[in-house]
Motif scaffolding. Sequence first.
Motif, PDB file in Angstrom:
ATOM      1  N   VAL A  42      16.674   8.102 -11.528  1.00 29.80           N
ATOM      2  CA  VAL A  42      15.510   8.799 -10.972  1.00 29.80           C
ATOM      3  C   VAL A  42      15.232   8.185  -9.600  1.00 29.80           C
ATOM      4  O   VAL A  42      15.864   7.201  -9.206  1.00 29.80           O
ATOM      5  CB  VAL A  42      14.269   8.658 -11.877  1.00 29.80           C
ATOM      6  CG1 VAL A  42      14.514   9.288 -13.227  1.00 29.80           C
ATOM      7  CG2 VAL A  42      13.861   7.189 -12.026  1.00 29.80           C
ATOM      8  N   ASN A  43      14.286   8.758  -8.899  1.00 26.98           N
ATOM      9  CA  ASN A  43      13.836   8.182  -7.628  1.00 26.98           C
ATOM     10  C   ASN A  43      12.482   7.546  -7.860  1.00 26.98           C
ATOM     11  O   ASN A  43      11.468   8.224  -7.967  1.00 26.98           O
ATOM     12  CB  ASN A  43      13.755   9.271  -6.556  1.00 26.98           C
ATOM     13  CG  ASN A  43      13.222   8.726  -5.234  1.00 26.98           C
ATOM     14  OD1 ASN A  43      13.094   7.520  -5.054  1.00 26.98           O
ATOM     15  ND2 ASN A  43      12.912   9.618  -4.312  1.00 26.98           N
ATOM     16  N   SER A  44      12.465   6.231  -7.978  1.00 29.49           N
ATOM     17  CA  SER A  44      11.205   5.508  -8.184  1.00 29.49           C
ATOM     18  C   SER A  44      11.281   4.196  -7.421  1.00 29.49           C
ATOM     19  O   SER A  44      11.761   3.182  -7.932  1.00 29.49           O
ATOM     20  CB  SER A  44      10.961   5.251  -9.671  1.00 29.49           C
ATOM     21  OG  SER A  44       9.733   4.577  -9.855  1.00 29.49           O
ATOM     22  N   ARG A  45      10.811   4.236  -6.176  1.00 27.81           N
ATOM     23  CA  ARG A  45      10.884   3.066  -5.301  1.00 27.81           C
ATOM     24  C   ARG A  45       9.519   2.807  -4.682  1.00 27.81           C
ATOM     25  O   ARG A  45       8.835   3.745  -4.280  1.00 27.81           O
ATOM     26  CB  ARG A  45      11.932   3.310  -4.204  1.00 27.81           C
ATOM     27  CG  ARG A  45      13.308   3.647  -4.765  1.00 27.81           C
ATOM     28  CD  ARG A  45      14.330   3.987  -3.711  1.00 27.81           C
ATOM     29  NE  ARG A  45      13.989   5.164  -2.927  1.00 27.81           N
ATOM     30  CZ  ARG A  45      14.897   5.933  -2.302  1.00 27.81           C
ATOM     31  NH1 ARG A  45      16.186   5.637  -2.401  1.00 27.81           N
ATOM     32  NH2 ARG A  45      14.522   6.971  -1.592  1.00 27.81           N
ATOM     33  N   LEU A  46       9.130   1.559  -4.629  1.00 26.01           N
ATOM     34  CA  LEU A  46       7.869   1.208  -3.977  1.00 26.01           C
ATOM     35  C   LEU A  46       7.997   1.482  -2.483  1.00 26.01           C
ATOM     36  O   LEU A  46       8.928   1.009  -1.829  1.00 26.01           O
ATOM     37  CB  LEU A  46       7.533  -0.267  -4.216  1.00 26.01           C
ATOM     38  CG  LEU A  46       6.251  -0.788  -3.556  1.00 26.01           C
ATOM     39  CD1 LEU A  46       5.025  -0.011  -4.018  1.00 26.01           C
ATOM     40  CD2 LEU A  46       6.078  -2.276  -3.839  1.00 26.01           C
ATOM     41  N   ASP A  47       7.048   2.247  -1.956  1.00 24.55           N
ATOM     42  CA  ASP A  47       7.071   2.622  -0.543  1.00 24.55           C
ATOM     43  C   ASP A  47       6.993   1.382   0.338  1.00 24.55           C
ATOM     44  O   ASP A  47       6.240   0.432   0.058  1.00 24.55           O
ATOM     45  CB  ASP A  47       5.884   3.546  -0.254  1.00 24.55           C
ATOM     46  CG  ASP A  47       5.876   4.029   1.171  1.00 24.55           C
ATOM     47  OD1 ASP A  47       6.668   4.919   1.497  1.00 24.55           O
ATOM     48  OD2 ASP A  47       5.082   3.484   1.967  1.00 24.55           O
ATOM     49  N   GLU A  48       7.758   1.387   1.395  1.00 30.76           N
ATOM     50  CA  GLU A  48       7.833   0.251   2.308  1.00 30.76           C
ATOM     51  C   GLU A  48       6.457  -0.133   2.858  1.00 30.76           C
ATOM     52  O   GLU A  48       6.102  -1.316   2.912  1.00 30.76           O
ATOM     53  CB  GLU A  48       8.788   0.600   3.449  1.00 30.76           C
ATOM     54  CG  GLU A  48       9.061  -0.514   4.418  1.00 30.76           C
ATOM     55  CD  GLU A  48      10.033  -1.568   3.896  1.00 30.76           C
ATOM     56  OE1 GLU A  48      10.344  -2.499   4.660  1.00 30.76           O
ATOM     57  OE2 GLU A  48      10.464  -1.466   2.732  1.00 30.76           O
ATOM     58  N   GLY A  77      12.663  -4.470   4.893  1.00 27.13           N
ATOM     59  CA  GLY A  77      12.249  -5.864   4.855  1.00 27.13           C
ATOM     60  C   GLY A  77      10.897  -6.097   4.212  1.00 27.13           C
ATOM     61  O   GLY A  77      10.674  -7.135   3.580  1.00 27.13           O
ATOM     62  N   MET A  78       9.966  -5.158   4.363  1.00 26.12           N
ATOM     63  CA  MET A  78       8.639  -5.337   3.779  1.00 26.12           C
ATOM     64  C   MET A  78       8.715  -5.322   2.259  1.00 26.12           C
ATOM     65  O   MET A  78       8.035  -6.112   1.578  1.00 26.12           O
ATOM     66  CB  MET A  78       7.684  -4.251   4.273  1.00 26.12           C
ATOM     67  CG  MET A  78       7.272  -4.420   5.716  1.00 26.12           C
ATOM     68  SD  MET A  78       6.016  -3.204   6.197  1.00 26.12           S
ATOM     69  CE  MET A  78       5.849  -3.578   7.940  1.00 26.12           C
ATOM     70  N   LEU A  79       9.515  -4.429   1.704  1.00 29.34           N
ATOM     71  CA  LEU A  79       9.674  -4.377   0.249  1.00 29.34           C
ATOM     72  C   LEU A  79      10.334  -5.656  -0.254  1.00 29.34           C
ATOM     73  O   LEU A  79       9.880  -6.257  -1.234  1.00 29.34           O
ATOM     74  CB  LEU A  79      10.492  -3.152  -0.160  1.00 29.34           C
ATOM     75  CG  LEU A  79      10.818  -3.058  -1.650  1.00 29.34           C
ATOM     76  CD1 LEU A  79       9.559  -3.055  -2.499  1.00 29.34           C
ATOM     77  CD2 LEU A  79      11.668  -1.829  -1.944  1.00 29.34           C
ATOM     78  N   LYS A  80      11.399  -6.066   0.405  1.00 29.78           N
ATOM     79  CA  LYS A  80      12.090  -7.277  -0.021  1.00 29.78           C
ATOM     80  C   LYS A  80      11.156  -8.477   0.008  1.00 29.78           C
ATOM     81  O   LYS A  80      11.135  -9.307  -0.919  1.00 29.78           O
ATOM     82  CB  LYS A  80      13.299  -7.532   0.883  1.00 29.78           C
ATOM     83  CG  LYS A  80      14.144  -8.715   0.455  1.00 29.78           C
ATOM     84  CD  LYS A  80      15.382  -8.860   1.337  1.00 29.78           C
ATOM     85  CE  LYS A  80      16.239 -10.043   0.877  1.00 29.78           C
ATOM     86  NZ  LYS A  80      17.452 -10.208   1.719  1.00 29.78           N
TER      87      LYS A  80
END
Length: 366
Positions: A230-236, A35-38
């Motif tokens: 790849v794995n590239s996601r903004l950390d929650e 939820g924080m990322l969204k």
Amino acid sequence: MIKFLDLQKINAQYREALVQKSADLIDSGWYIQGGMLKQFEQELAAYTGSKHAIGVANGLDALTLILKAYLHLGKLQPGDEVLVPANTYIASILAISENGLIPVLVEPDPETMNLDVEAAGKLVSQKTKALLNVHLYGRVSWSDKLEAFLEEHHLLCIEDNAQAIGAEFNGKKTGNLGDASGFSFYPGKNLGALGDGGAVTTNDDELAAMVRIIGNYGSQKKYLNQVKGVNSRLDELQAGYLSVKLPFLDKENAIRRKIARQYIDQISNPKIVLPEFPQDEQEHVWHLFVIRTENREELQAYLLENGIQTLIHYPIAPHKQEAYKEWNELHLPLTEEIHRTVLSLPISPVMEAWEVNKVIETLNAY
């Protein structure tokens, strides 16, 4: 000591809210793409006026994923040329070469340090398909002339907005000027996380979907992989921290502008070349305040002796780096002069009046 950038002091303003975000995350039990990322993605899209915002791991990944997505969508082909300012930070260029595209280095405008449209025009070939346009030091790199250039040559325009979040051109924010934009939330940026972070913004539905897919192992649905991703996601947690700080960004940028105005009005030493303050003050958020001097090392040492910390952005031009040794014999005189003479002064939203005054007085006494 006047620090170049006092990150502890900057983040201390938000300590209570940041600690609460940490507690909220621990209690939530959902630590990746929650939820924080969204929430932050929605806030960033609204702030920039863009249709989509996608959180990614860092600023370099943001640019790399945009170009990779264009390749997957067939809007770019391996071997296509991408125009890019020669005096940018090397990350802009790494994103191009990482994707099997050809960086074409463009000498900058000596007044703004940003892209020189006329110089870019001389380098366009049949293989030129895109421009990676860098808003360097926090100043908008955009104009009616640039828009006409992009339209004339049918070029995609990717903004490198790592340093200019909050800047505007004719009331429209960076990150919503080109076809897509890459952001960095490295801790020292105007909107800084407490670790690495980045984002992509765009109004292109197809591109946004592909960036999300590639950054999530090439998958839109778990265990079904459409492309080699790849794995590239903004950390929650970083997304949560950025949500705390985003509402204060415009206020902090206004403080930066006030300090920059004072520097330009009151630094009078003829040995120092000051940056230009744009007529529309909203076109610059002063991520860096960069002067130029022929005696950089001497001036930097003098300032340090007087308790003022400075940095160099950047000491070595990308085409002179070992990583791009194939370019080492290339001569780009303006870019090389910039990298030889630039020096960044302290500027931040937590600088006190006496600190600003001391920087000015010390420089004028040099």
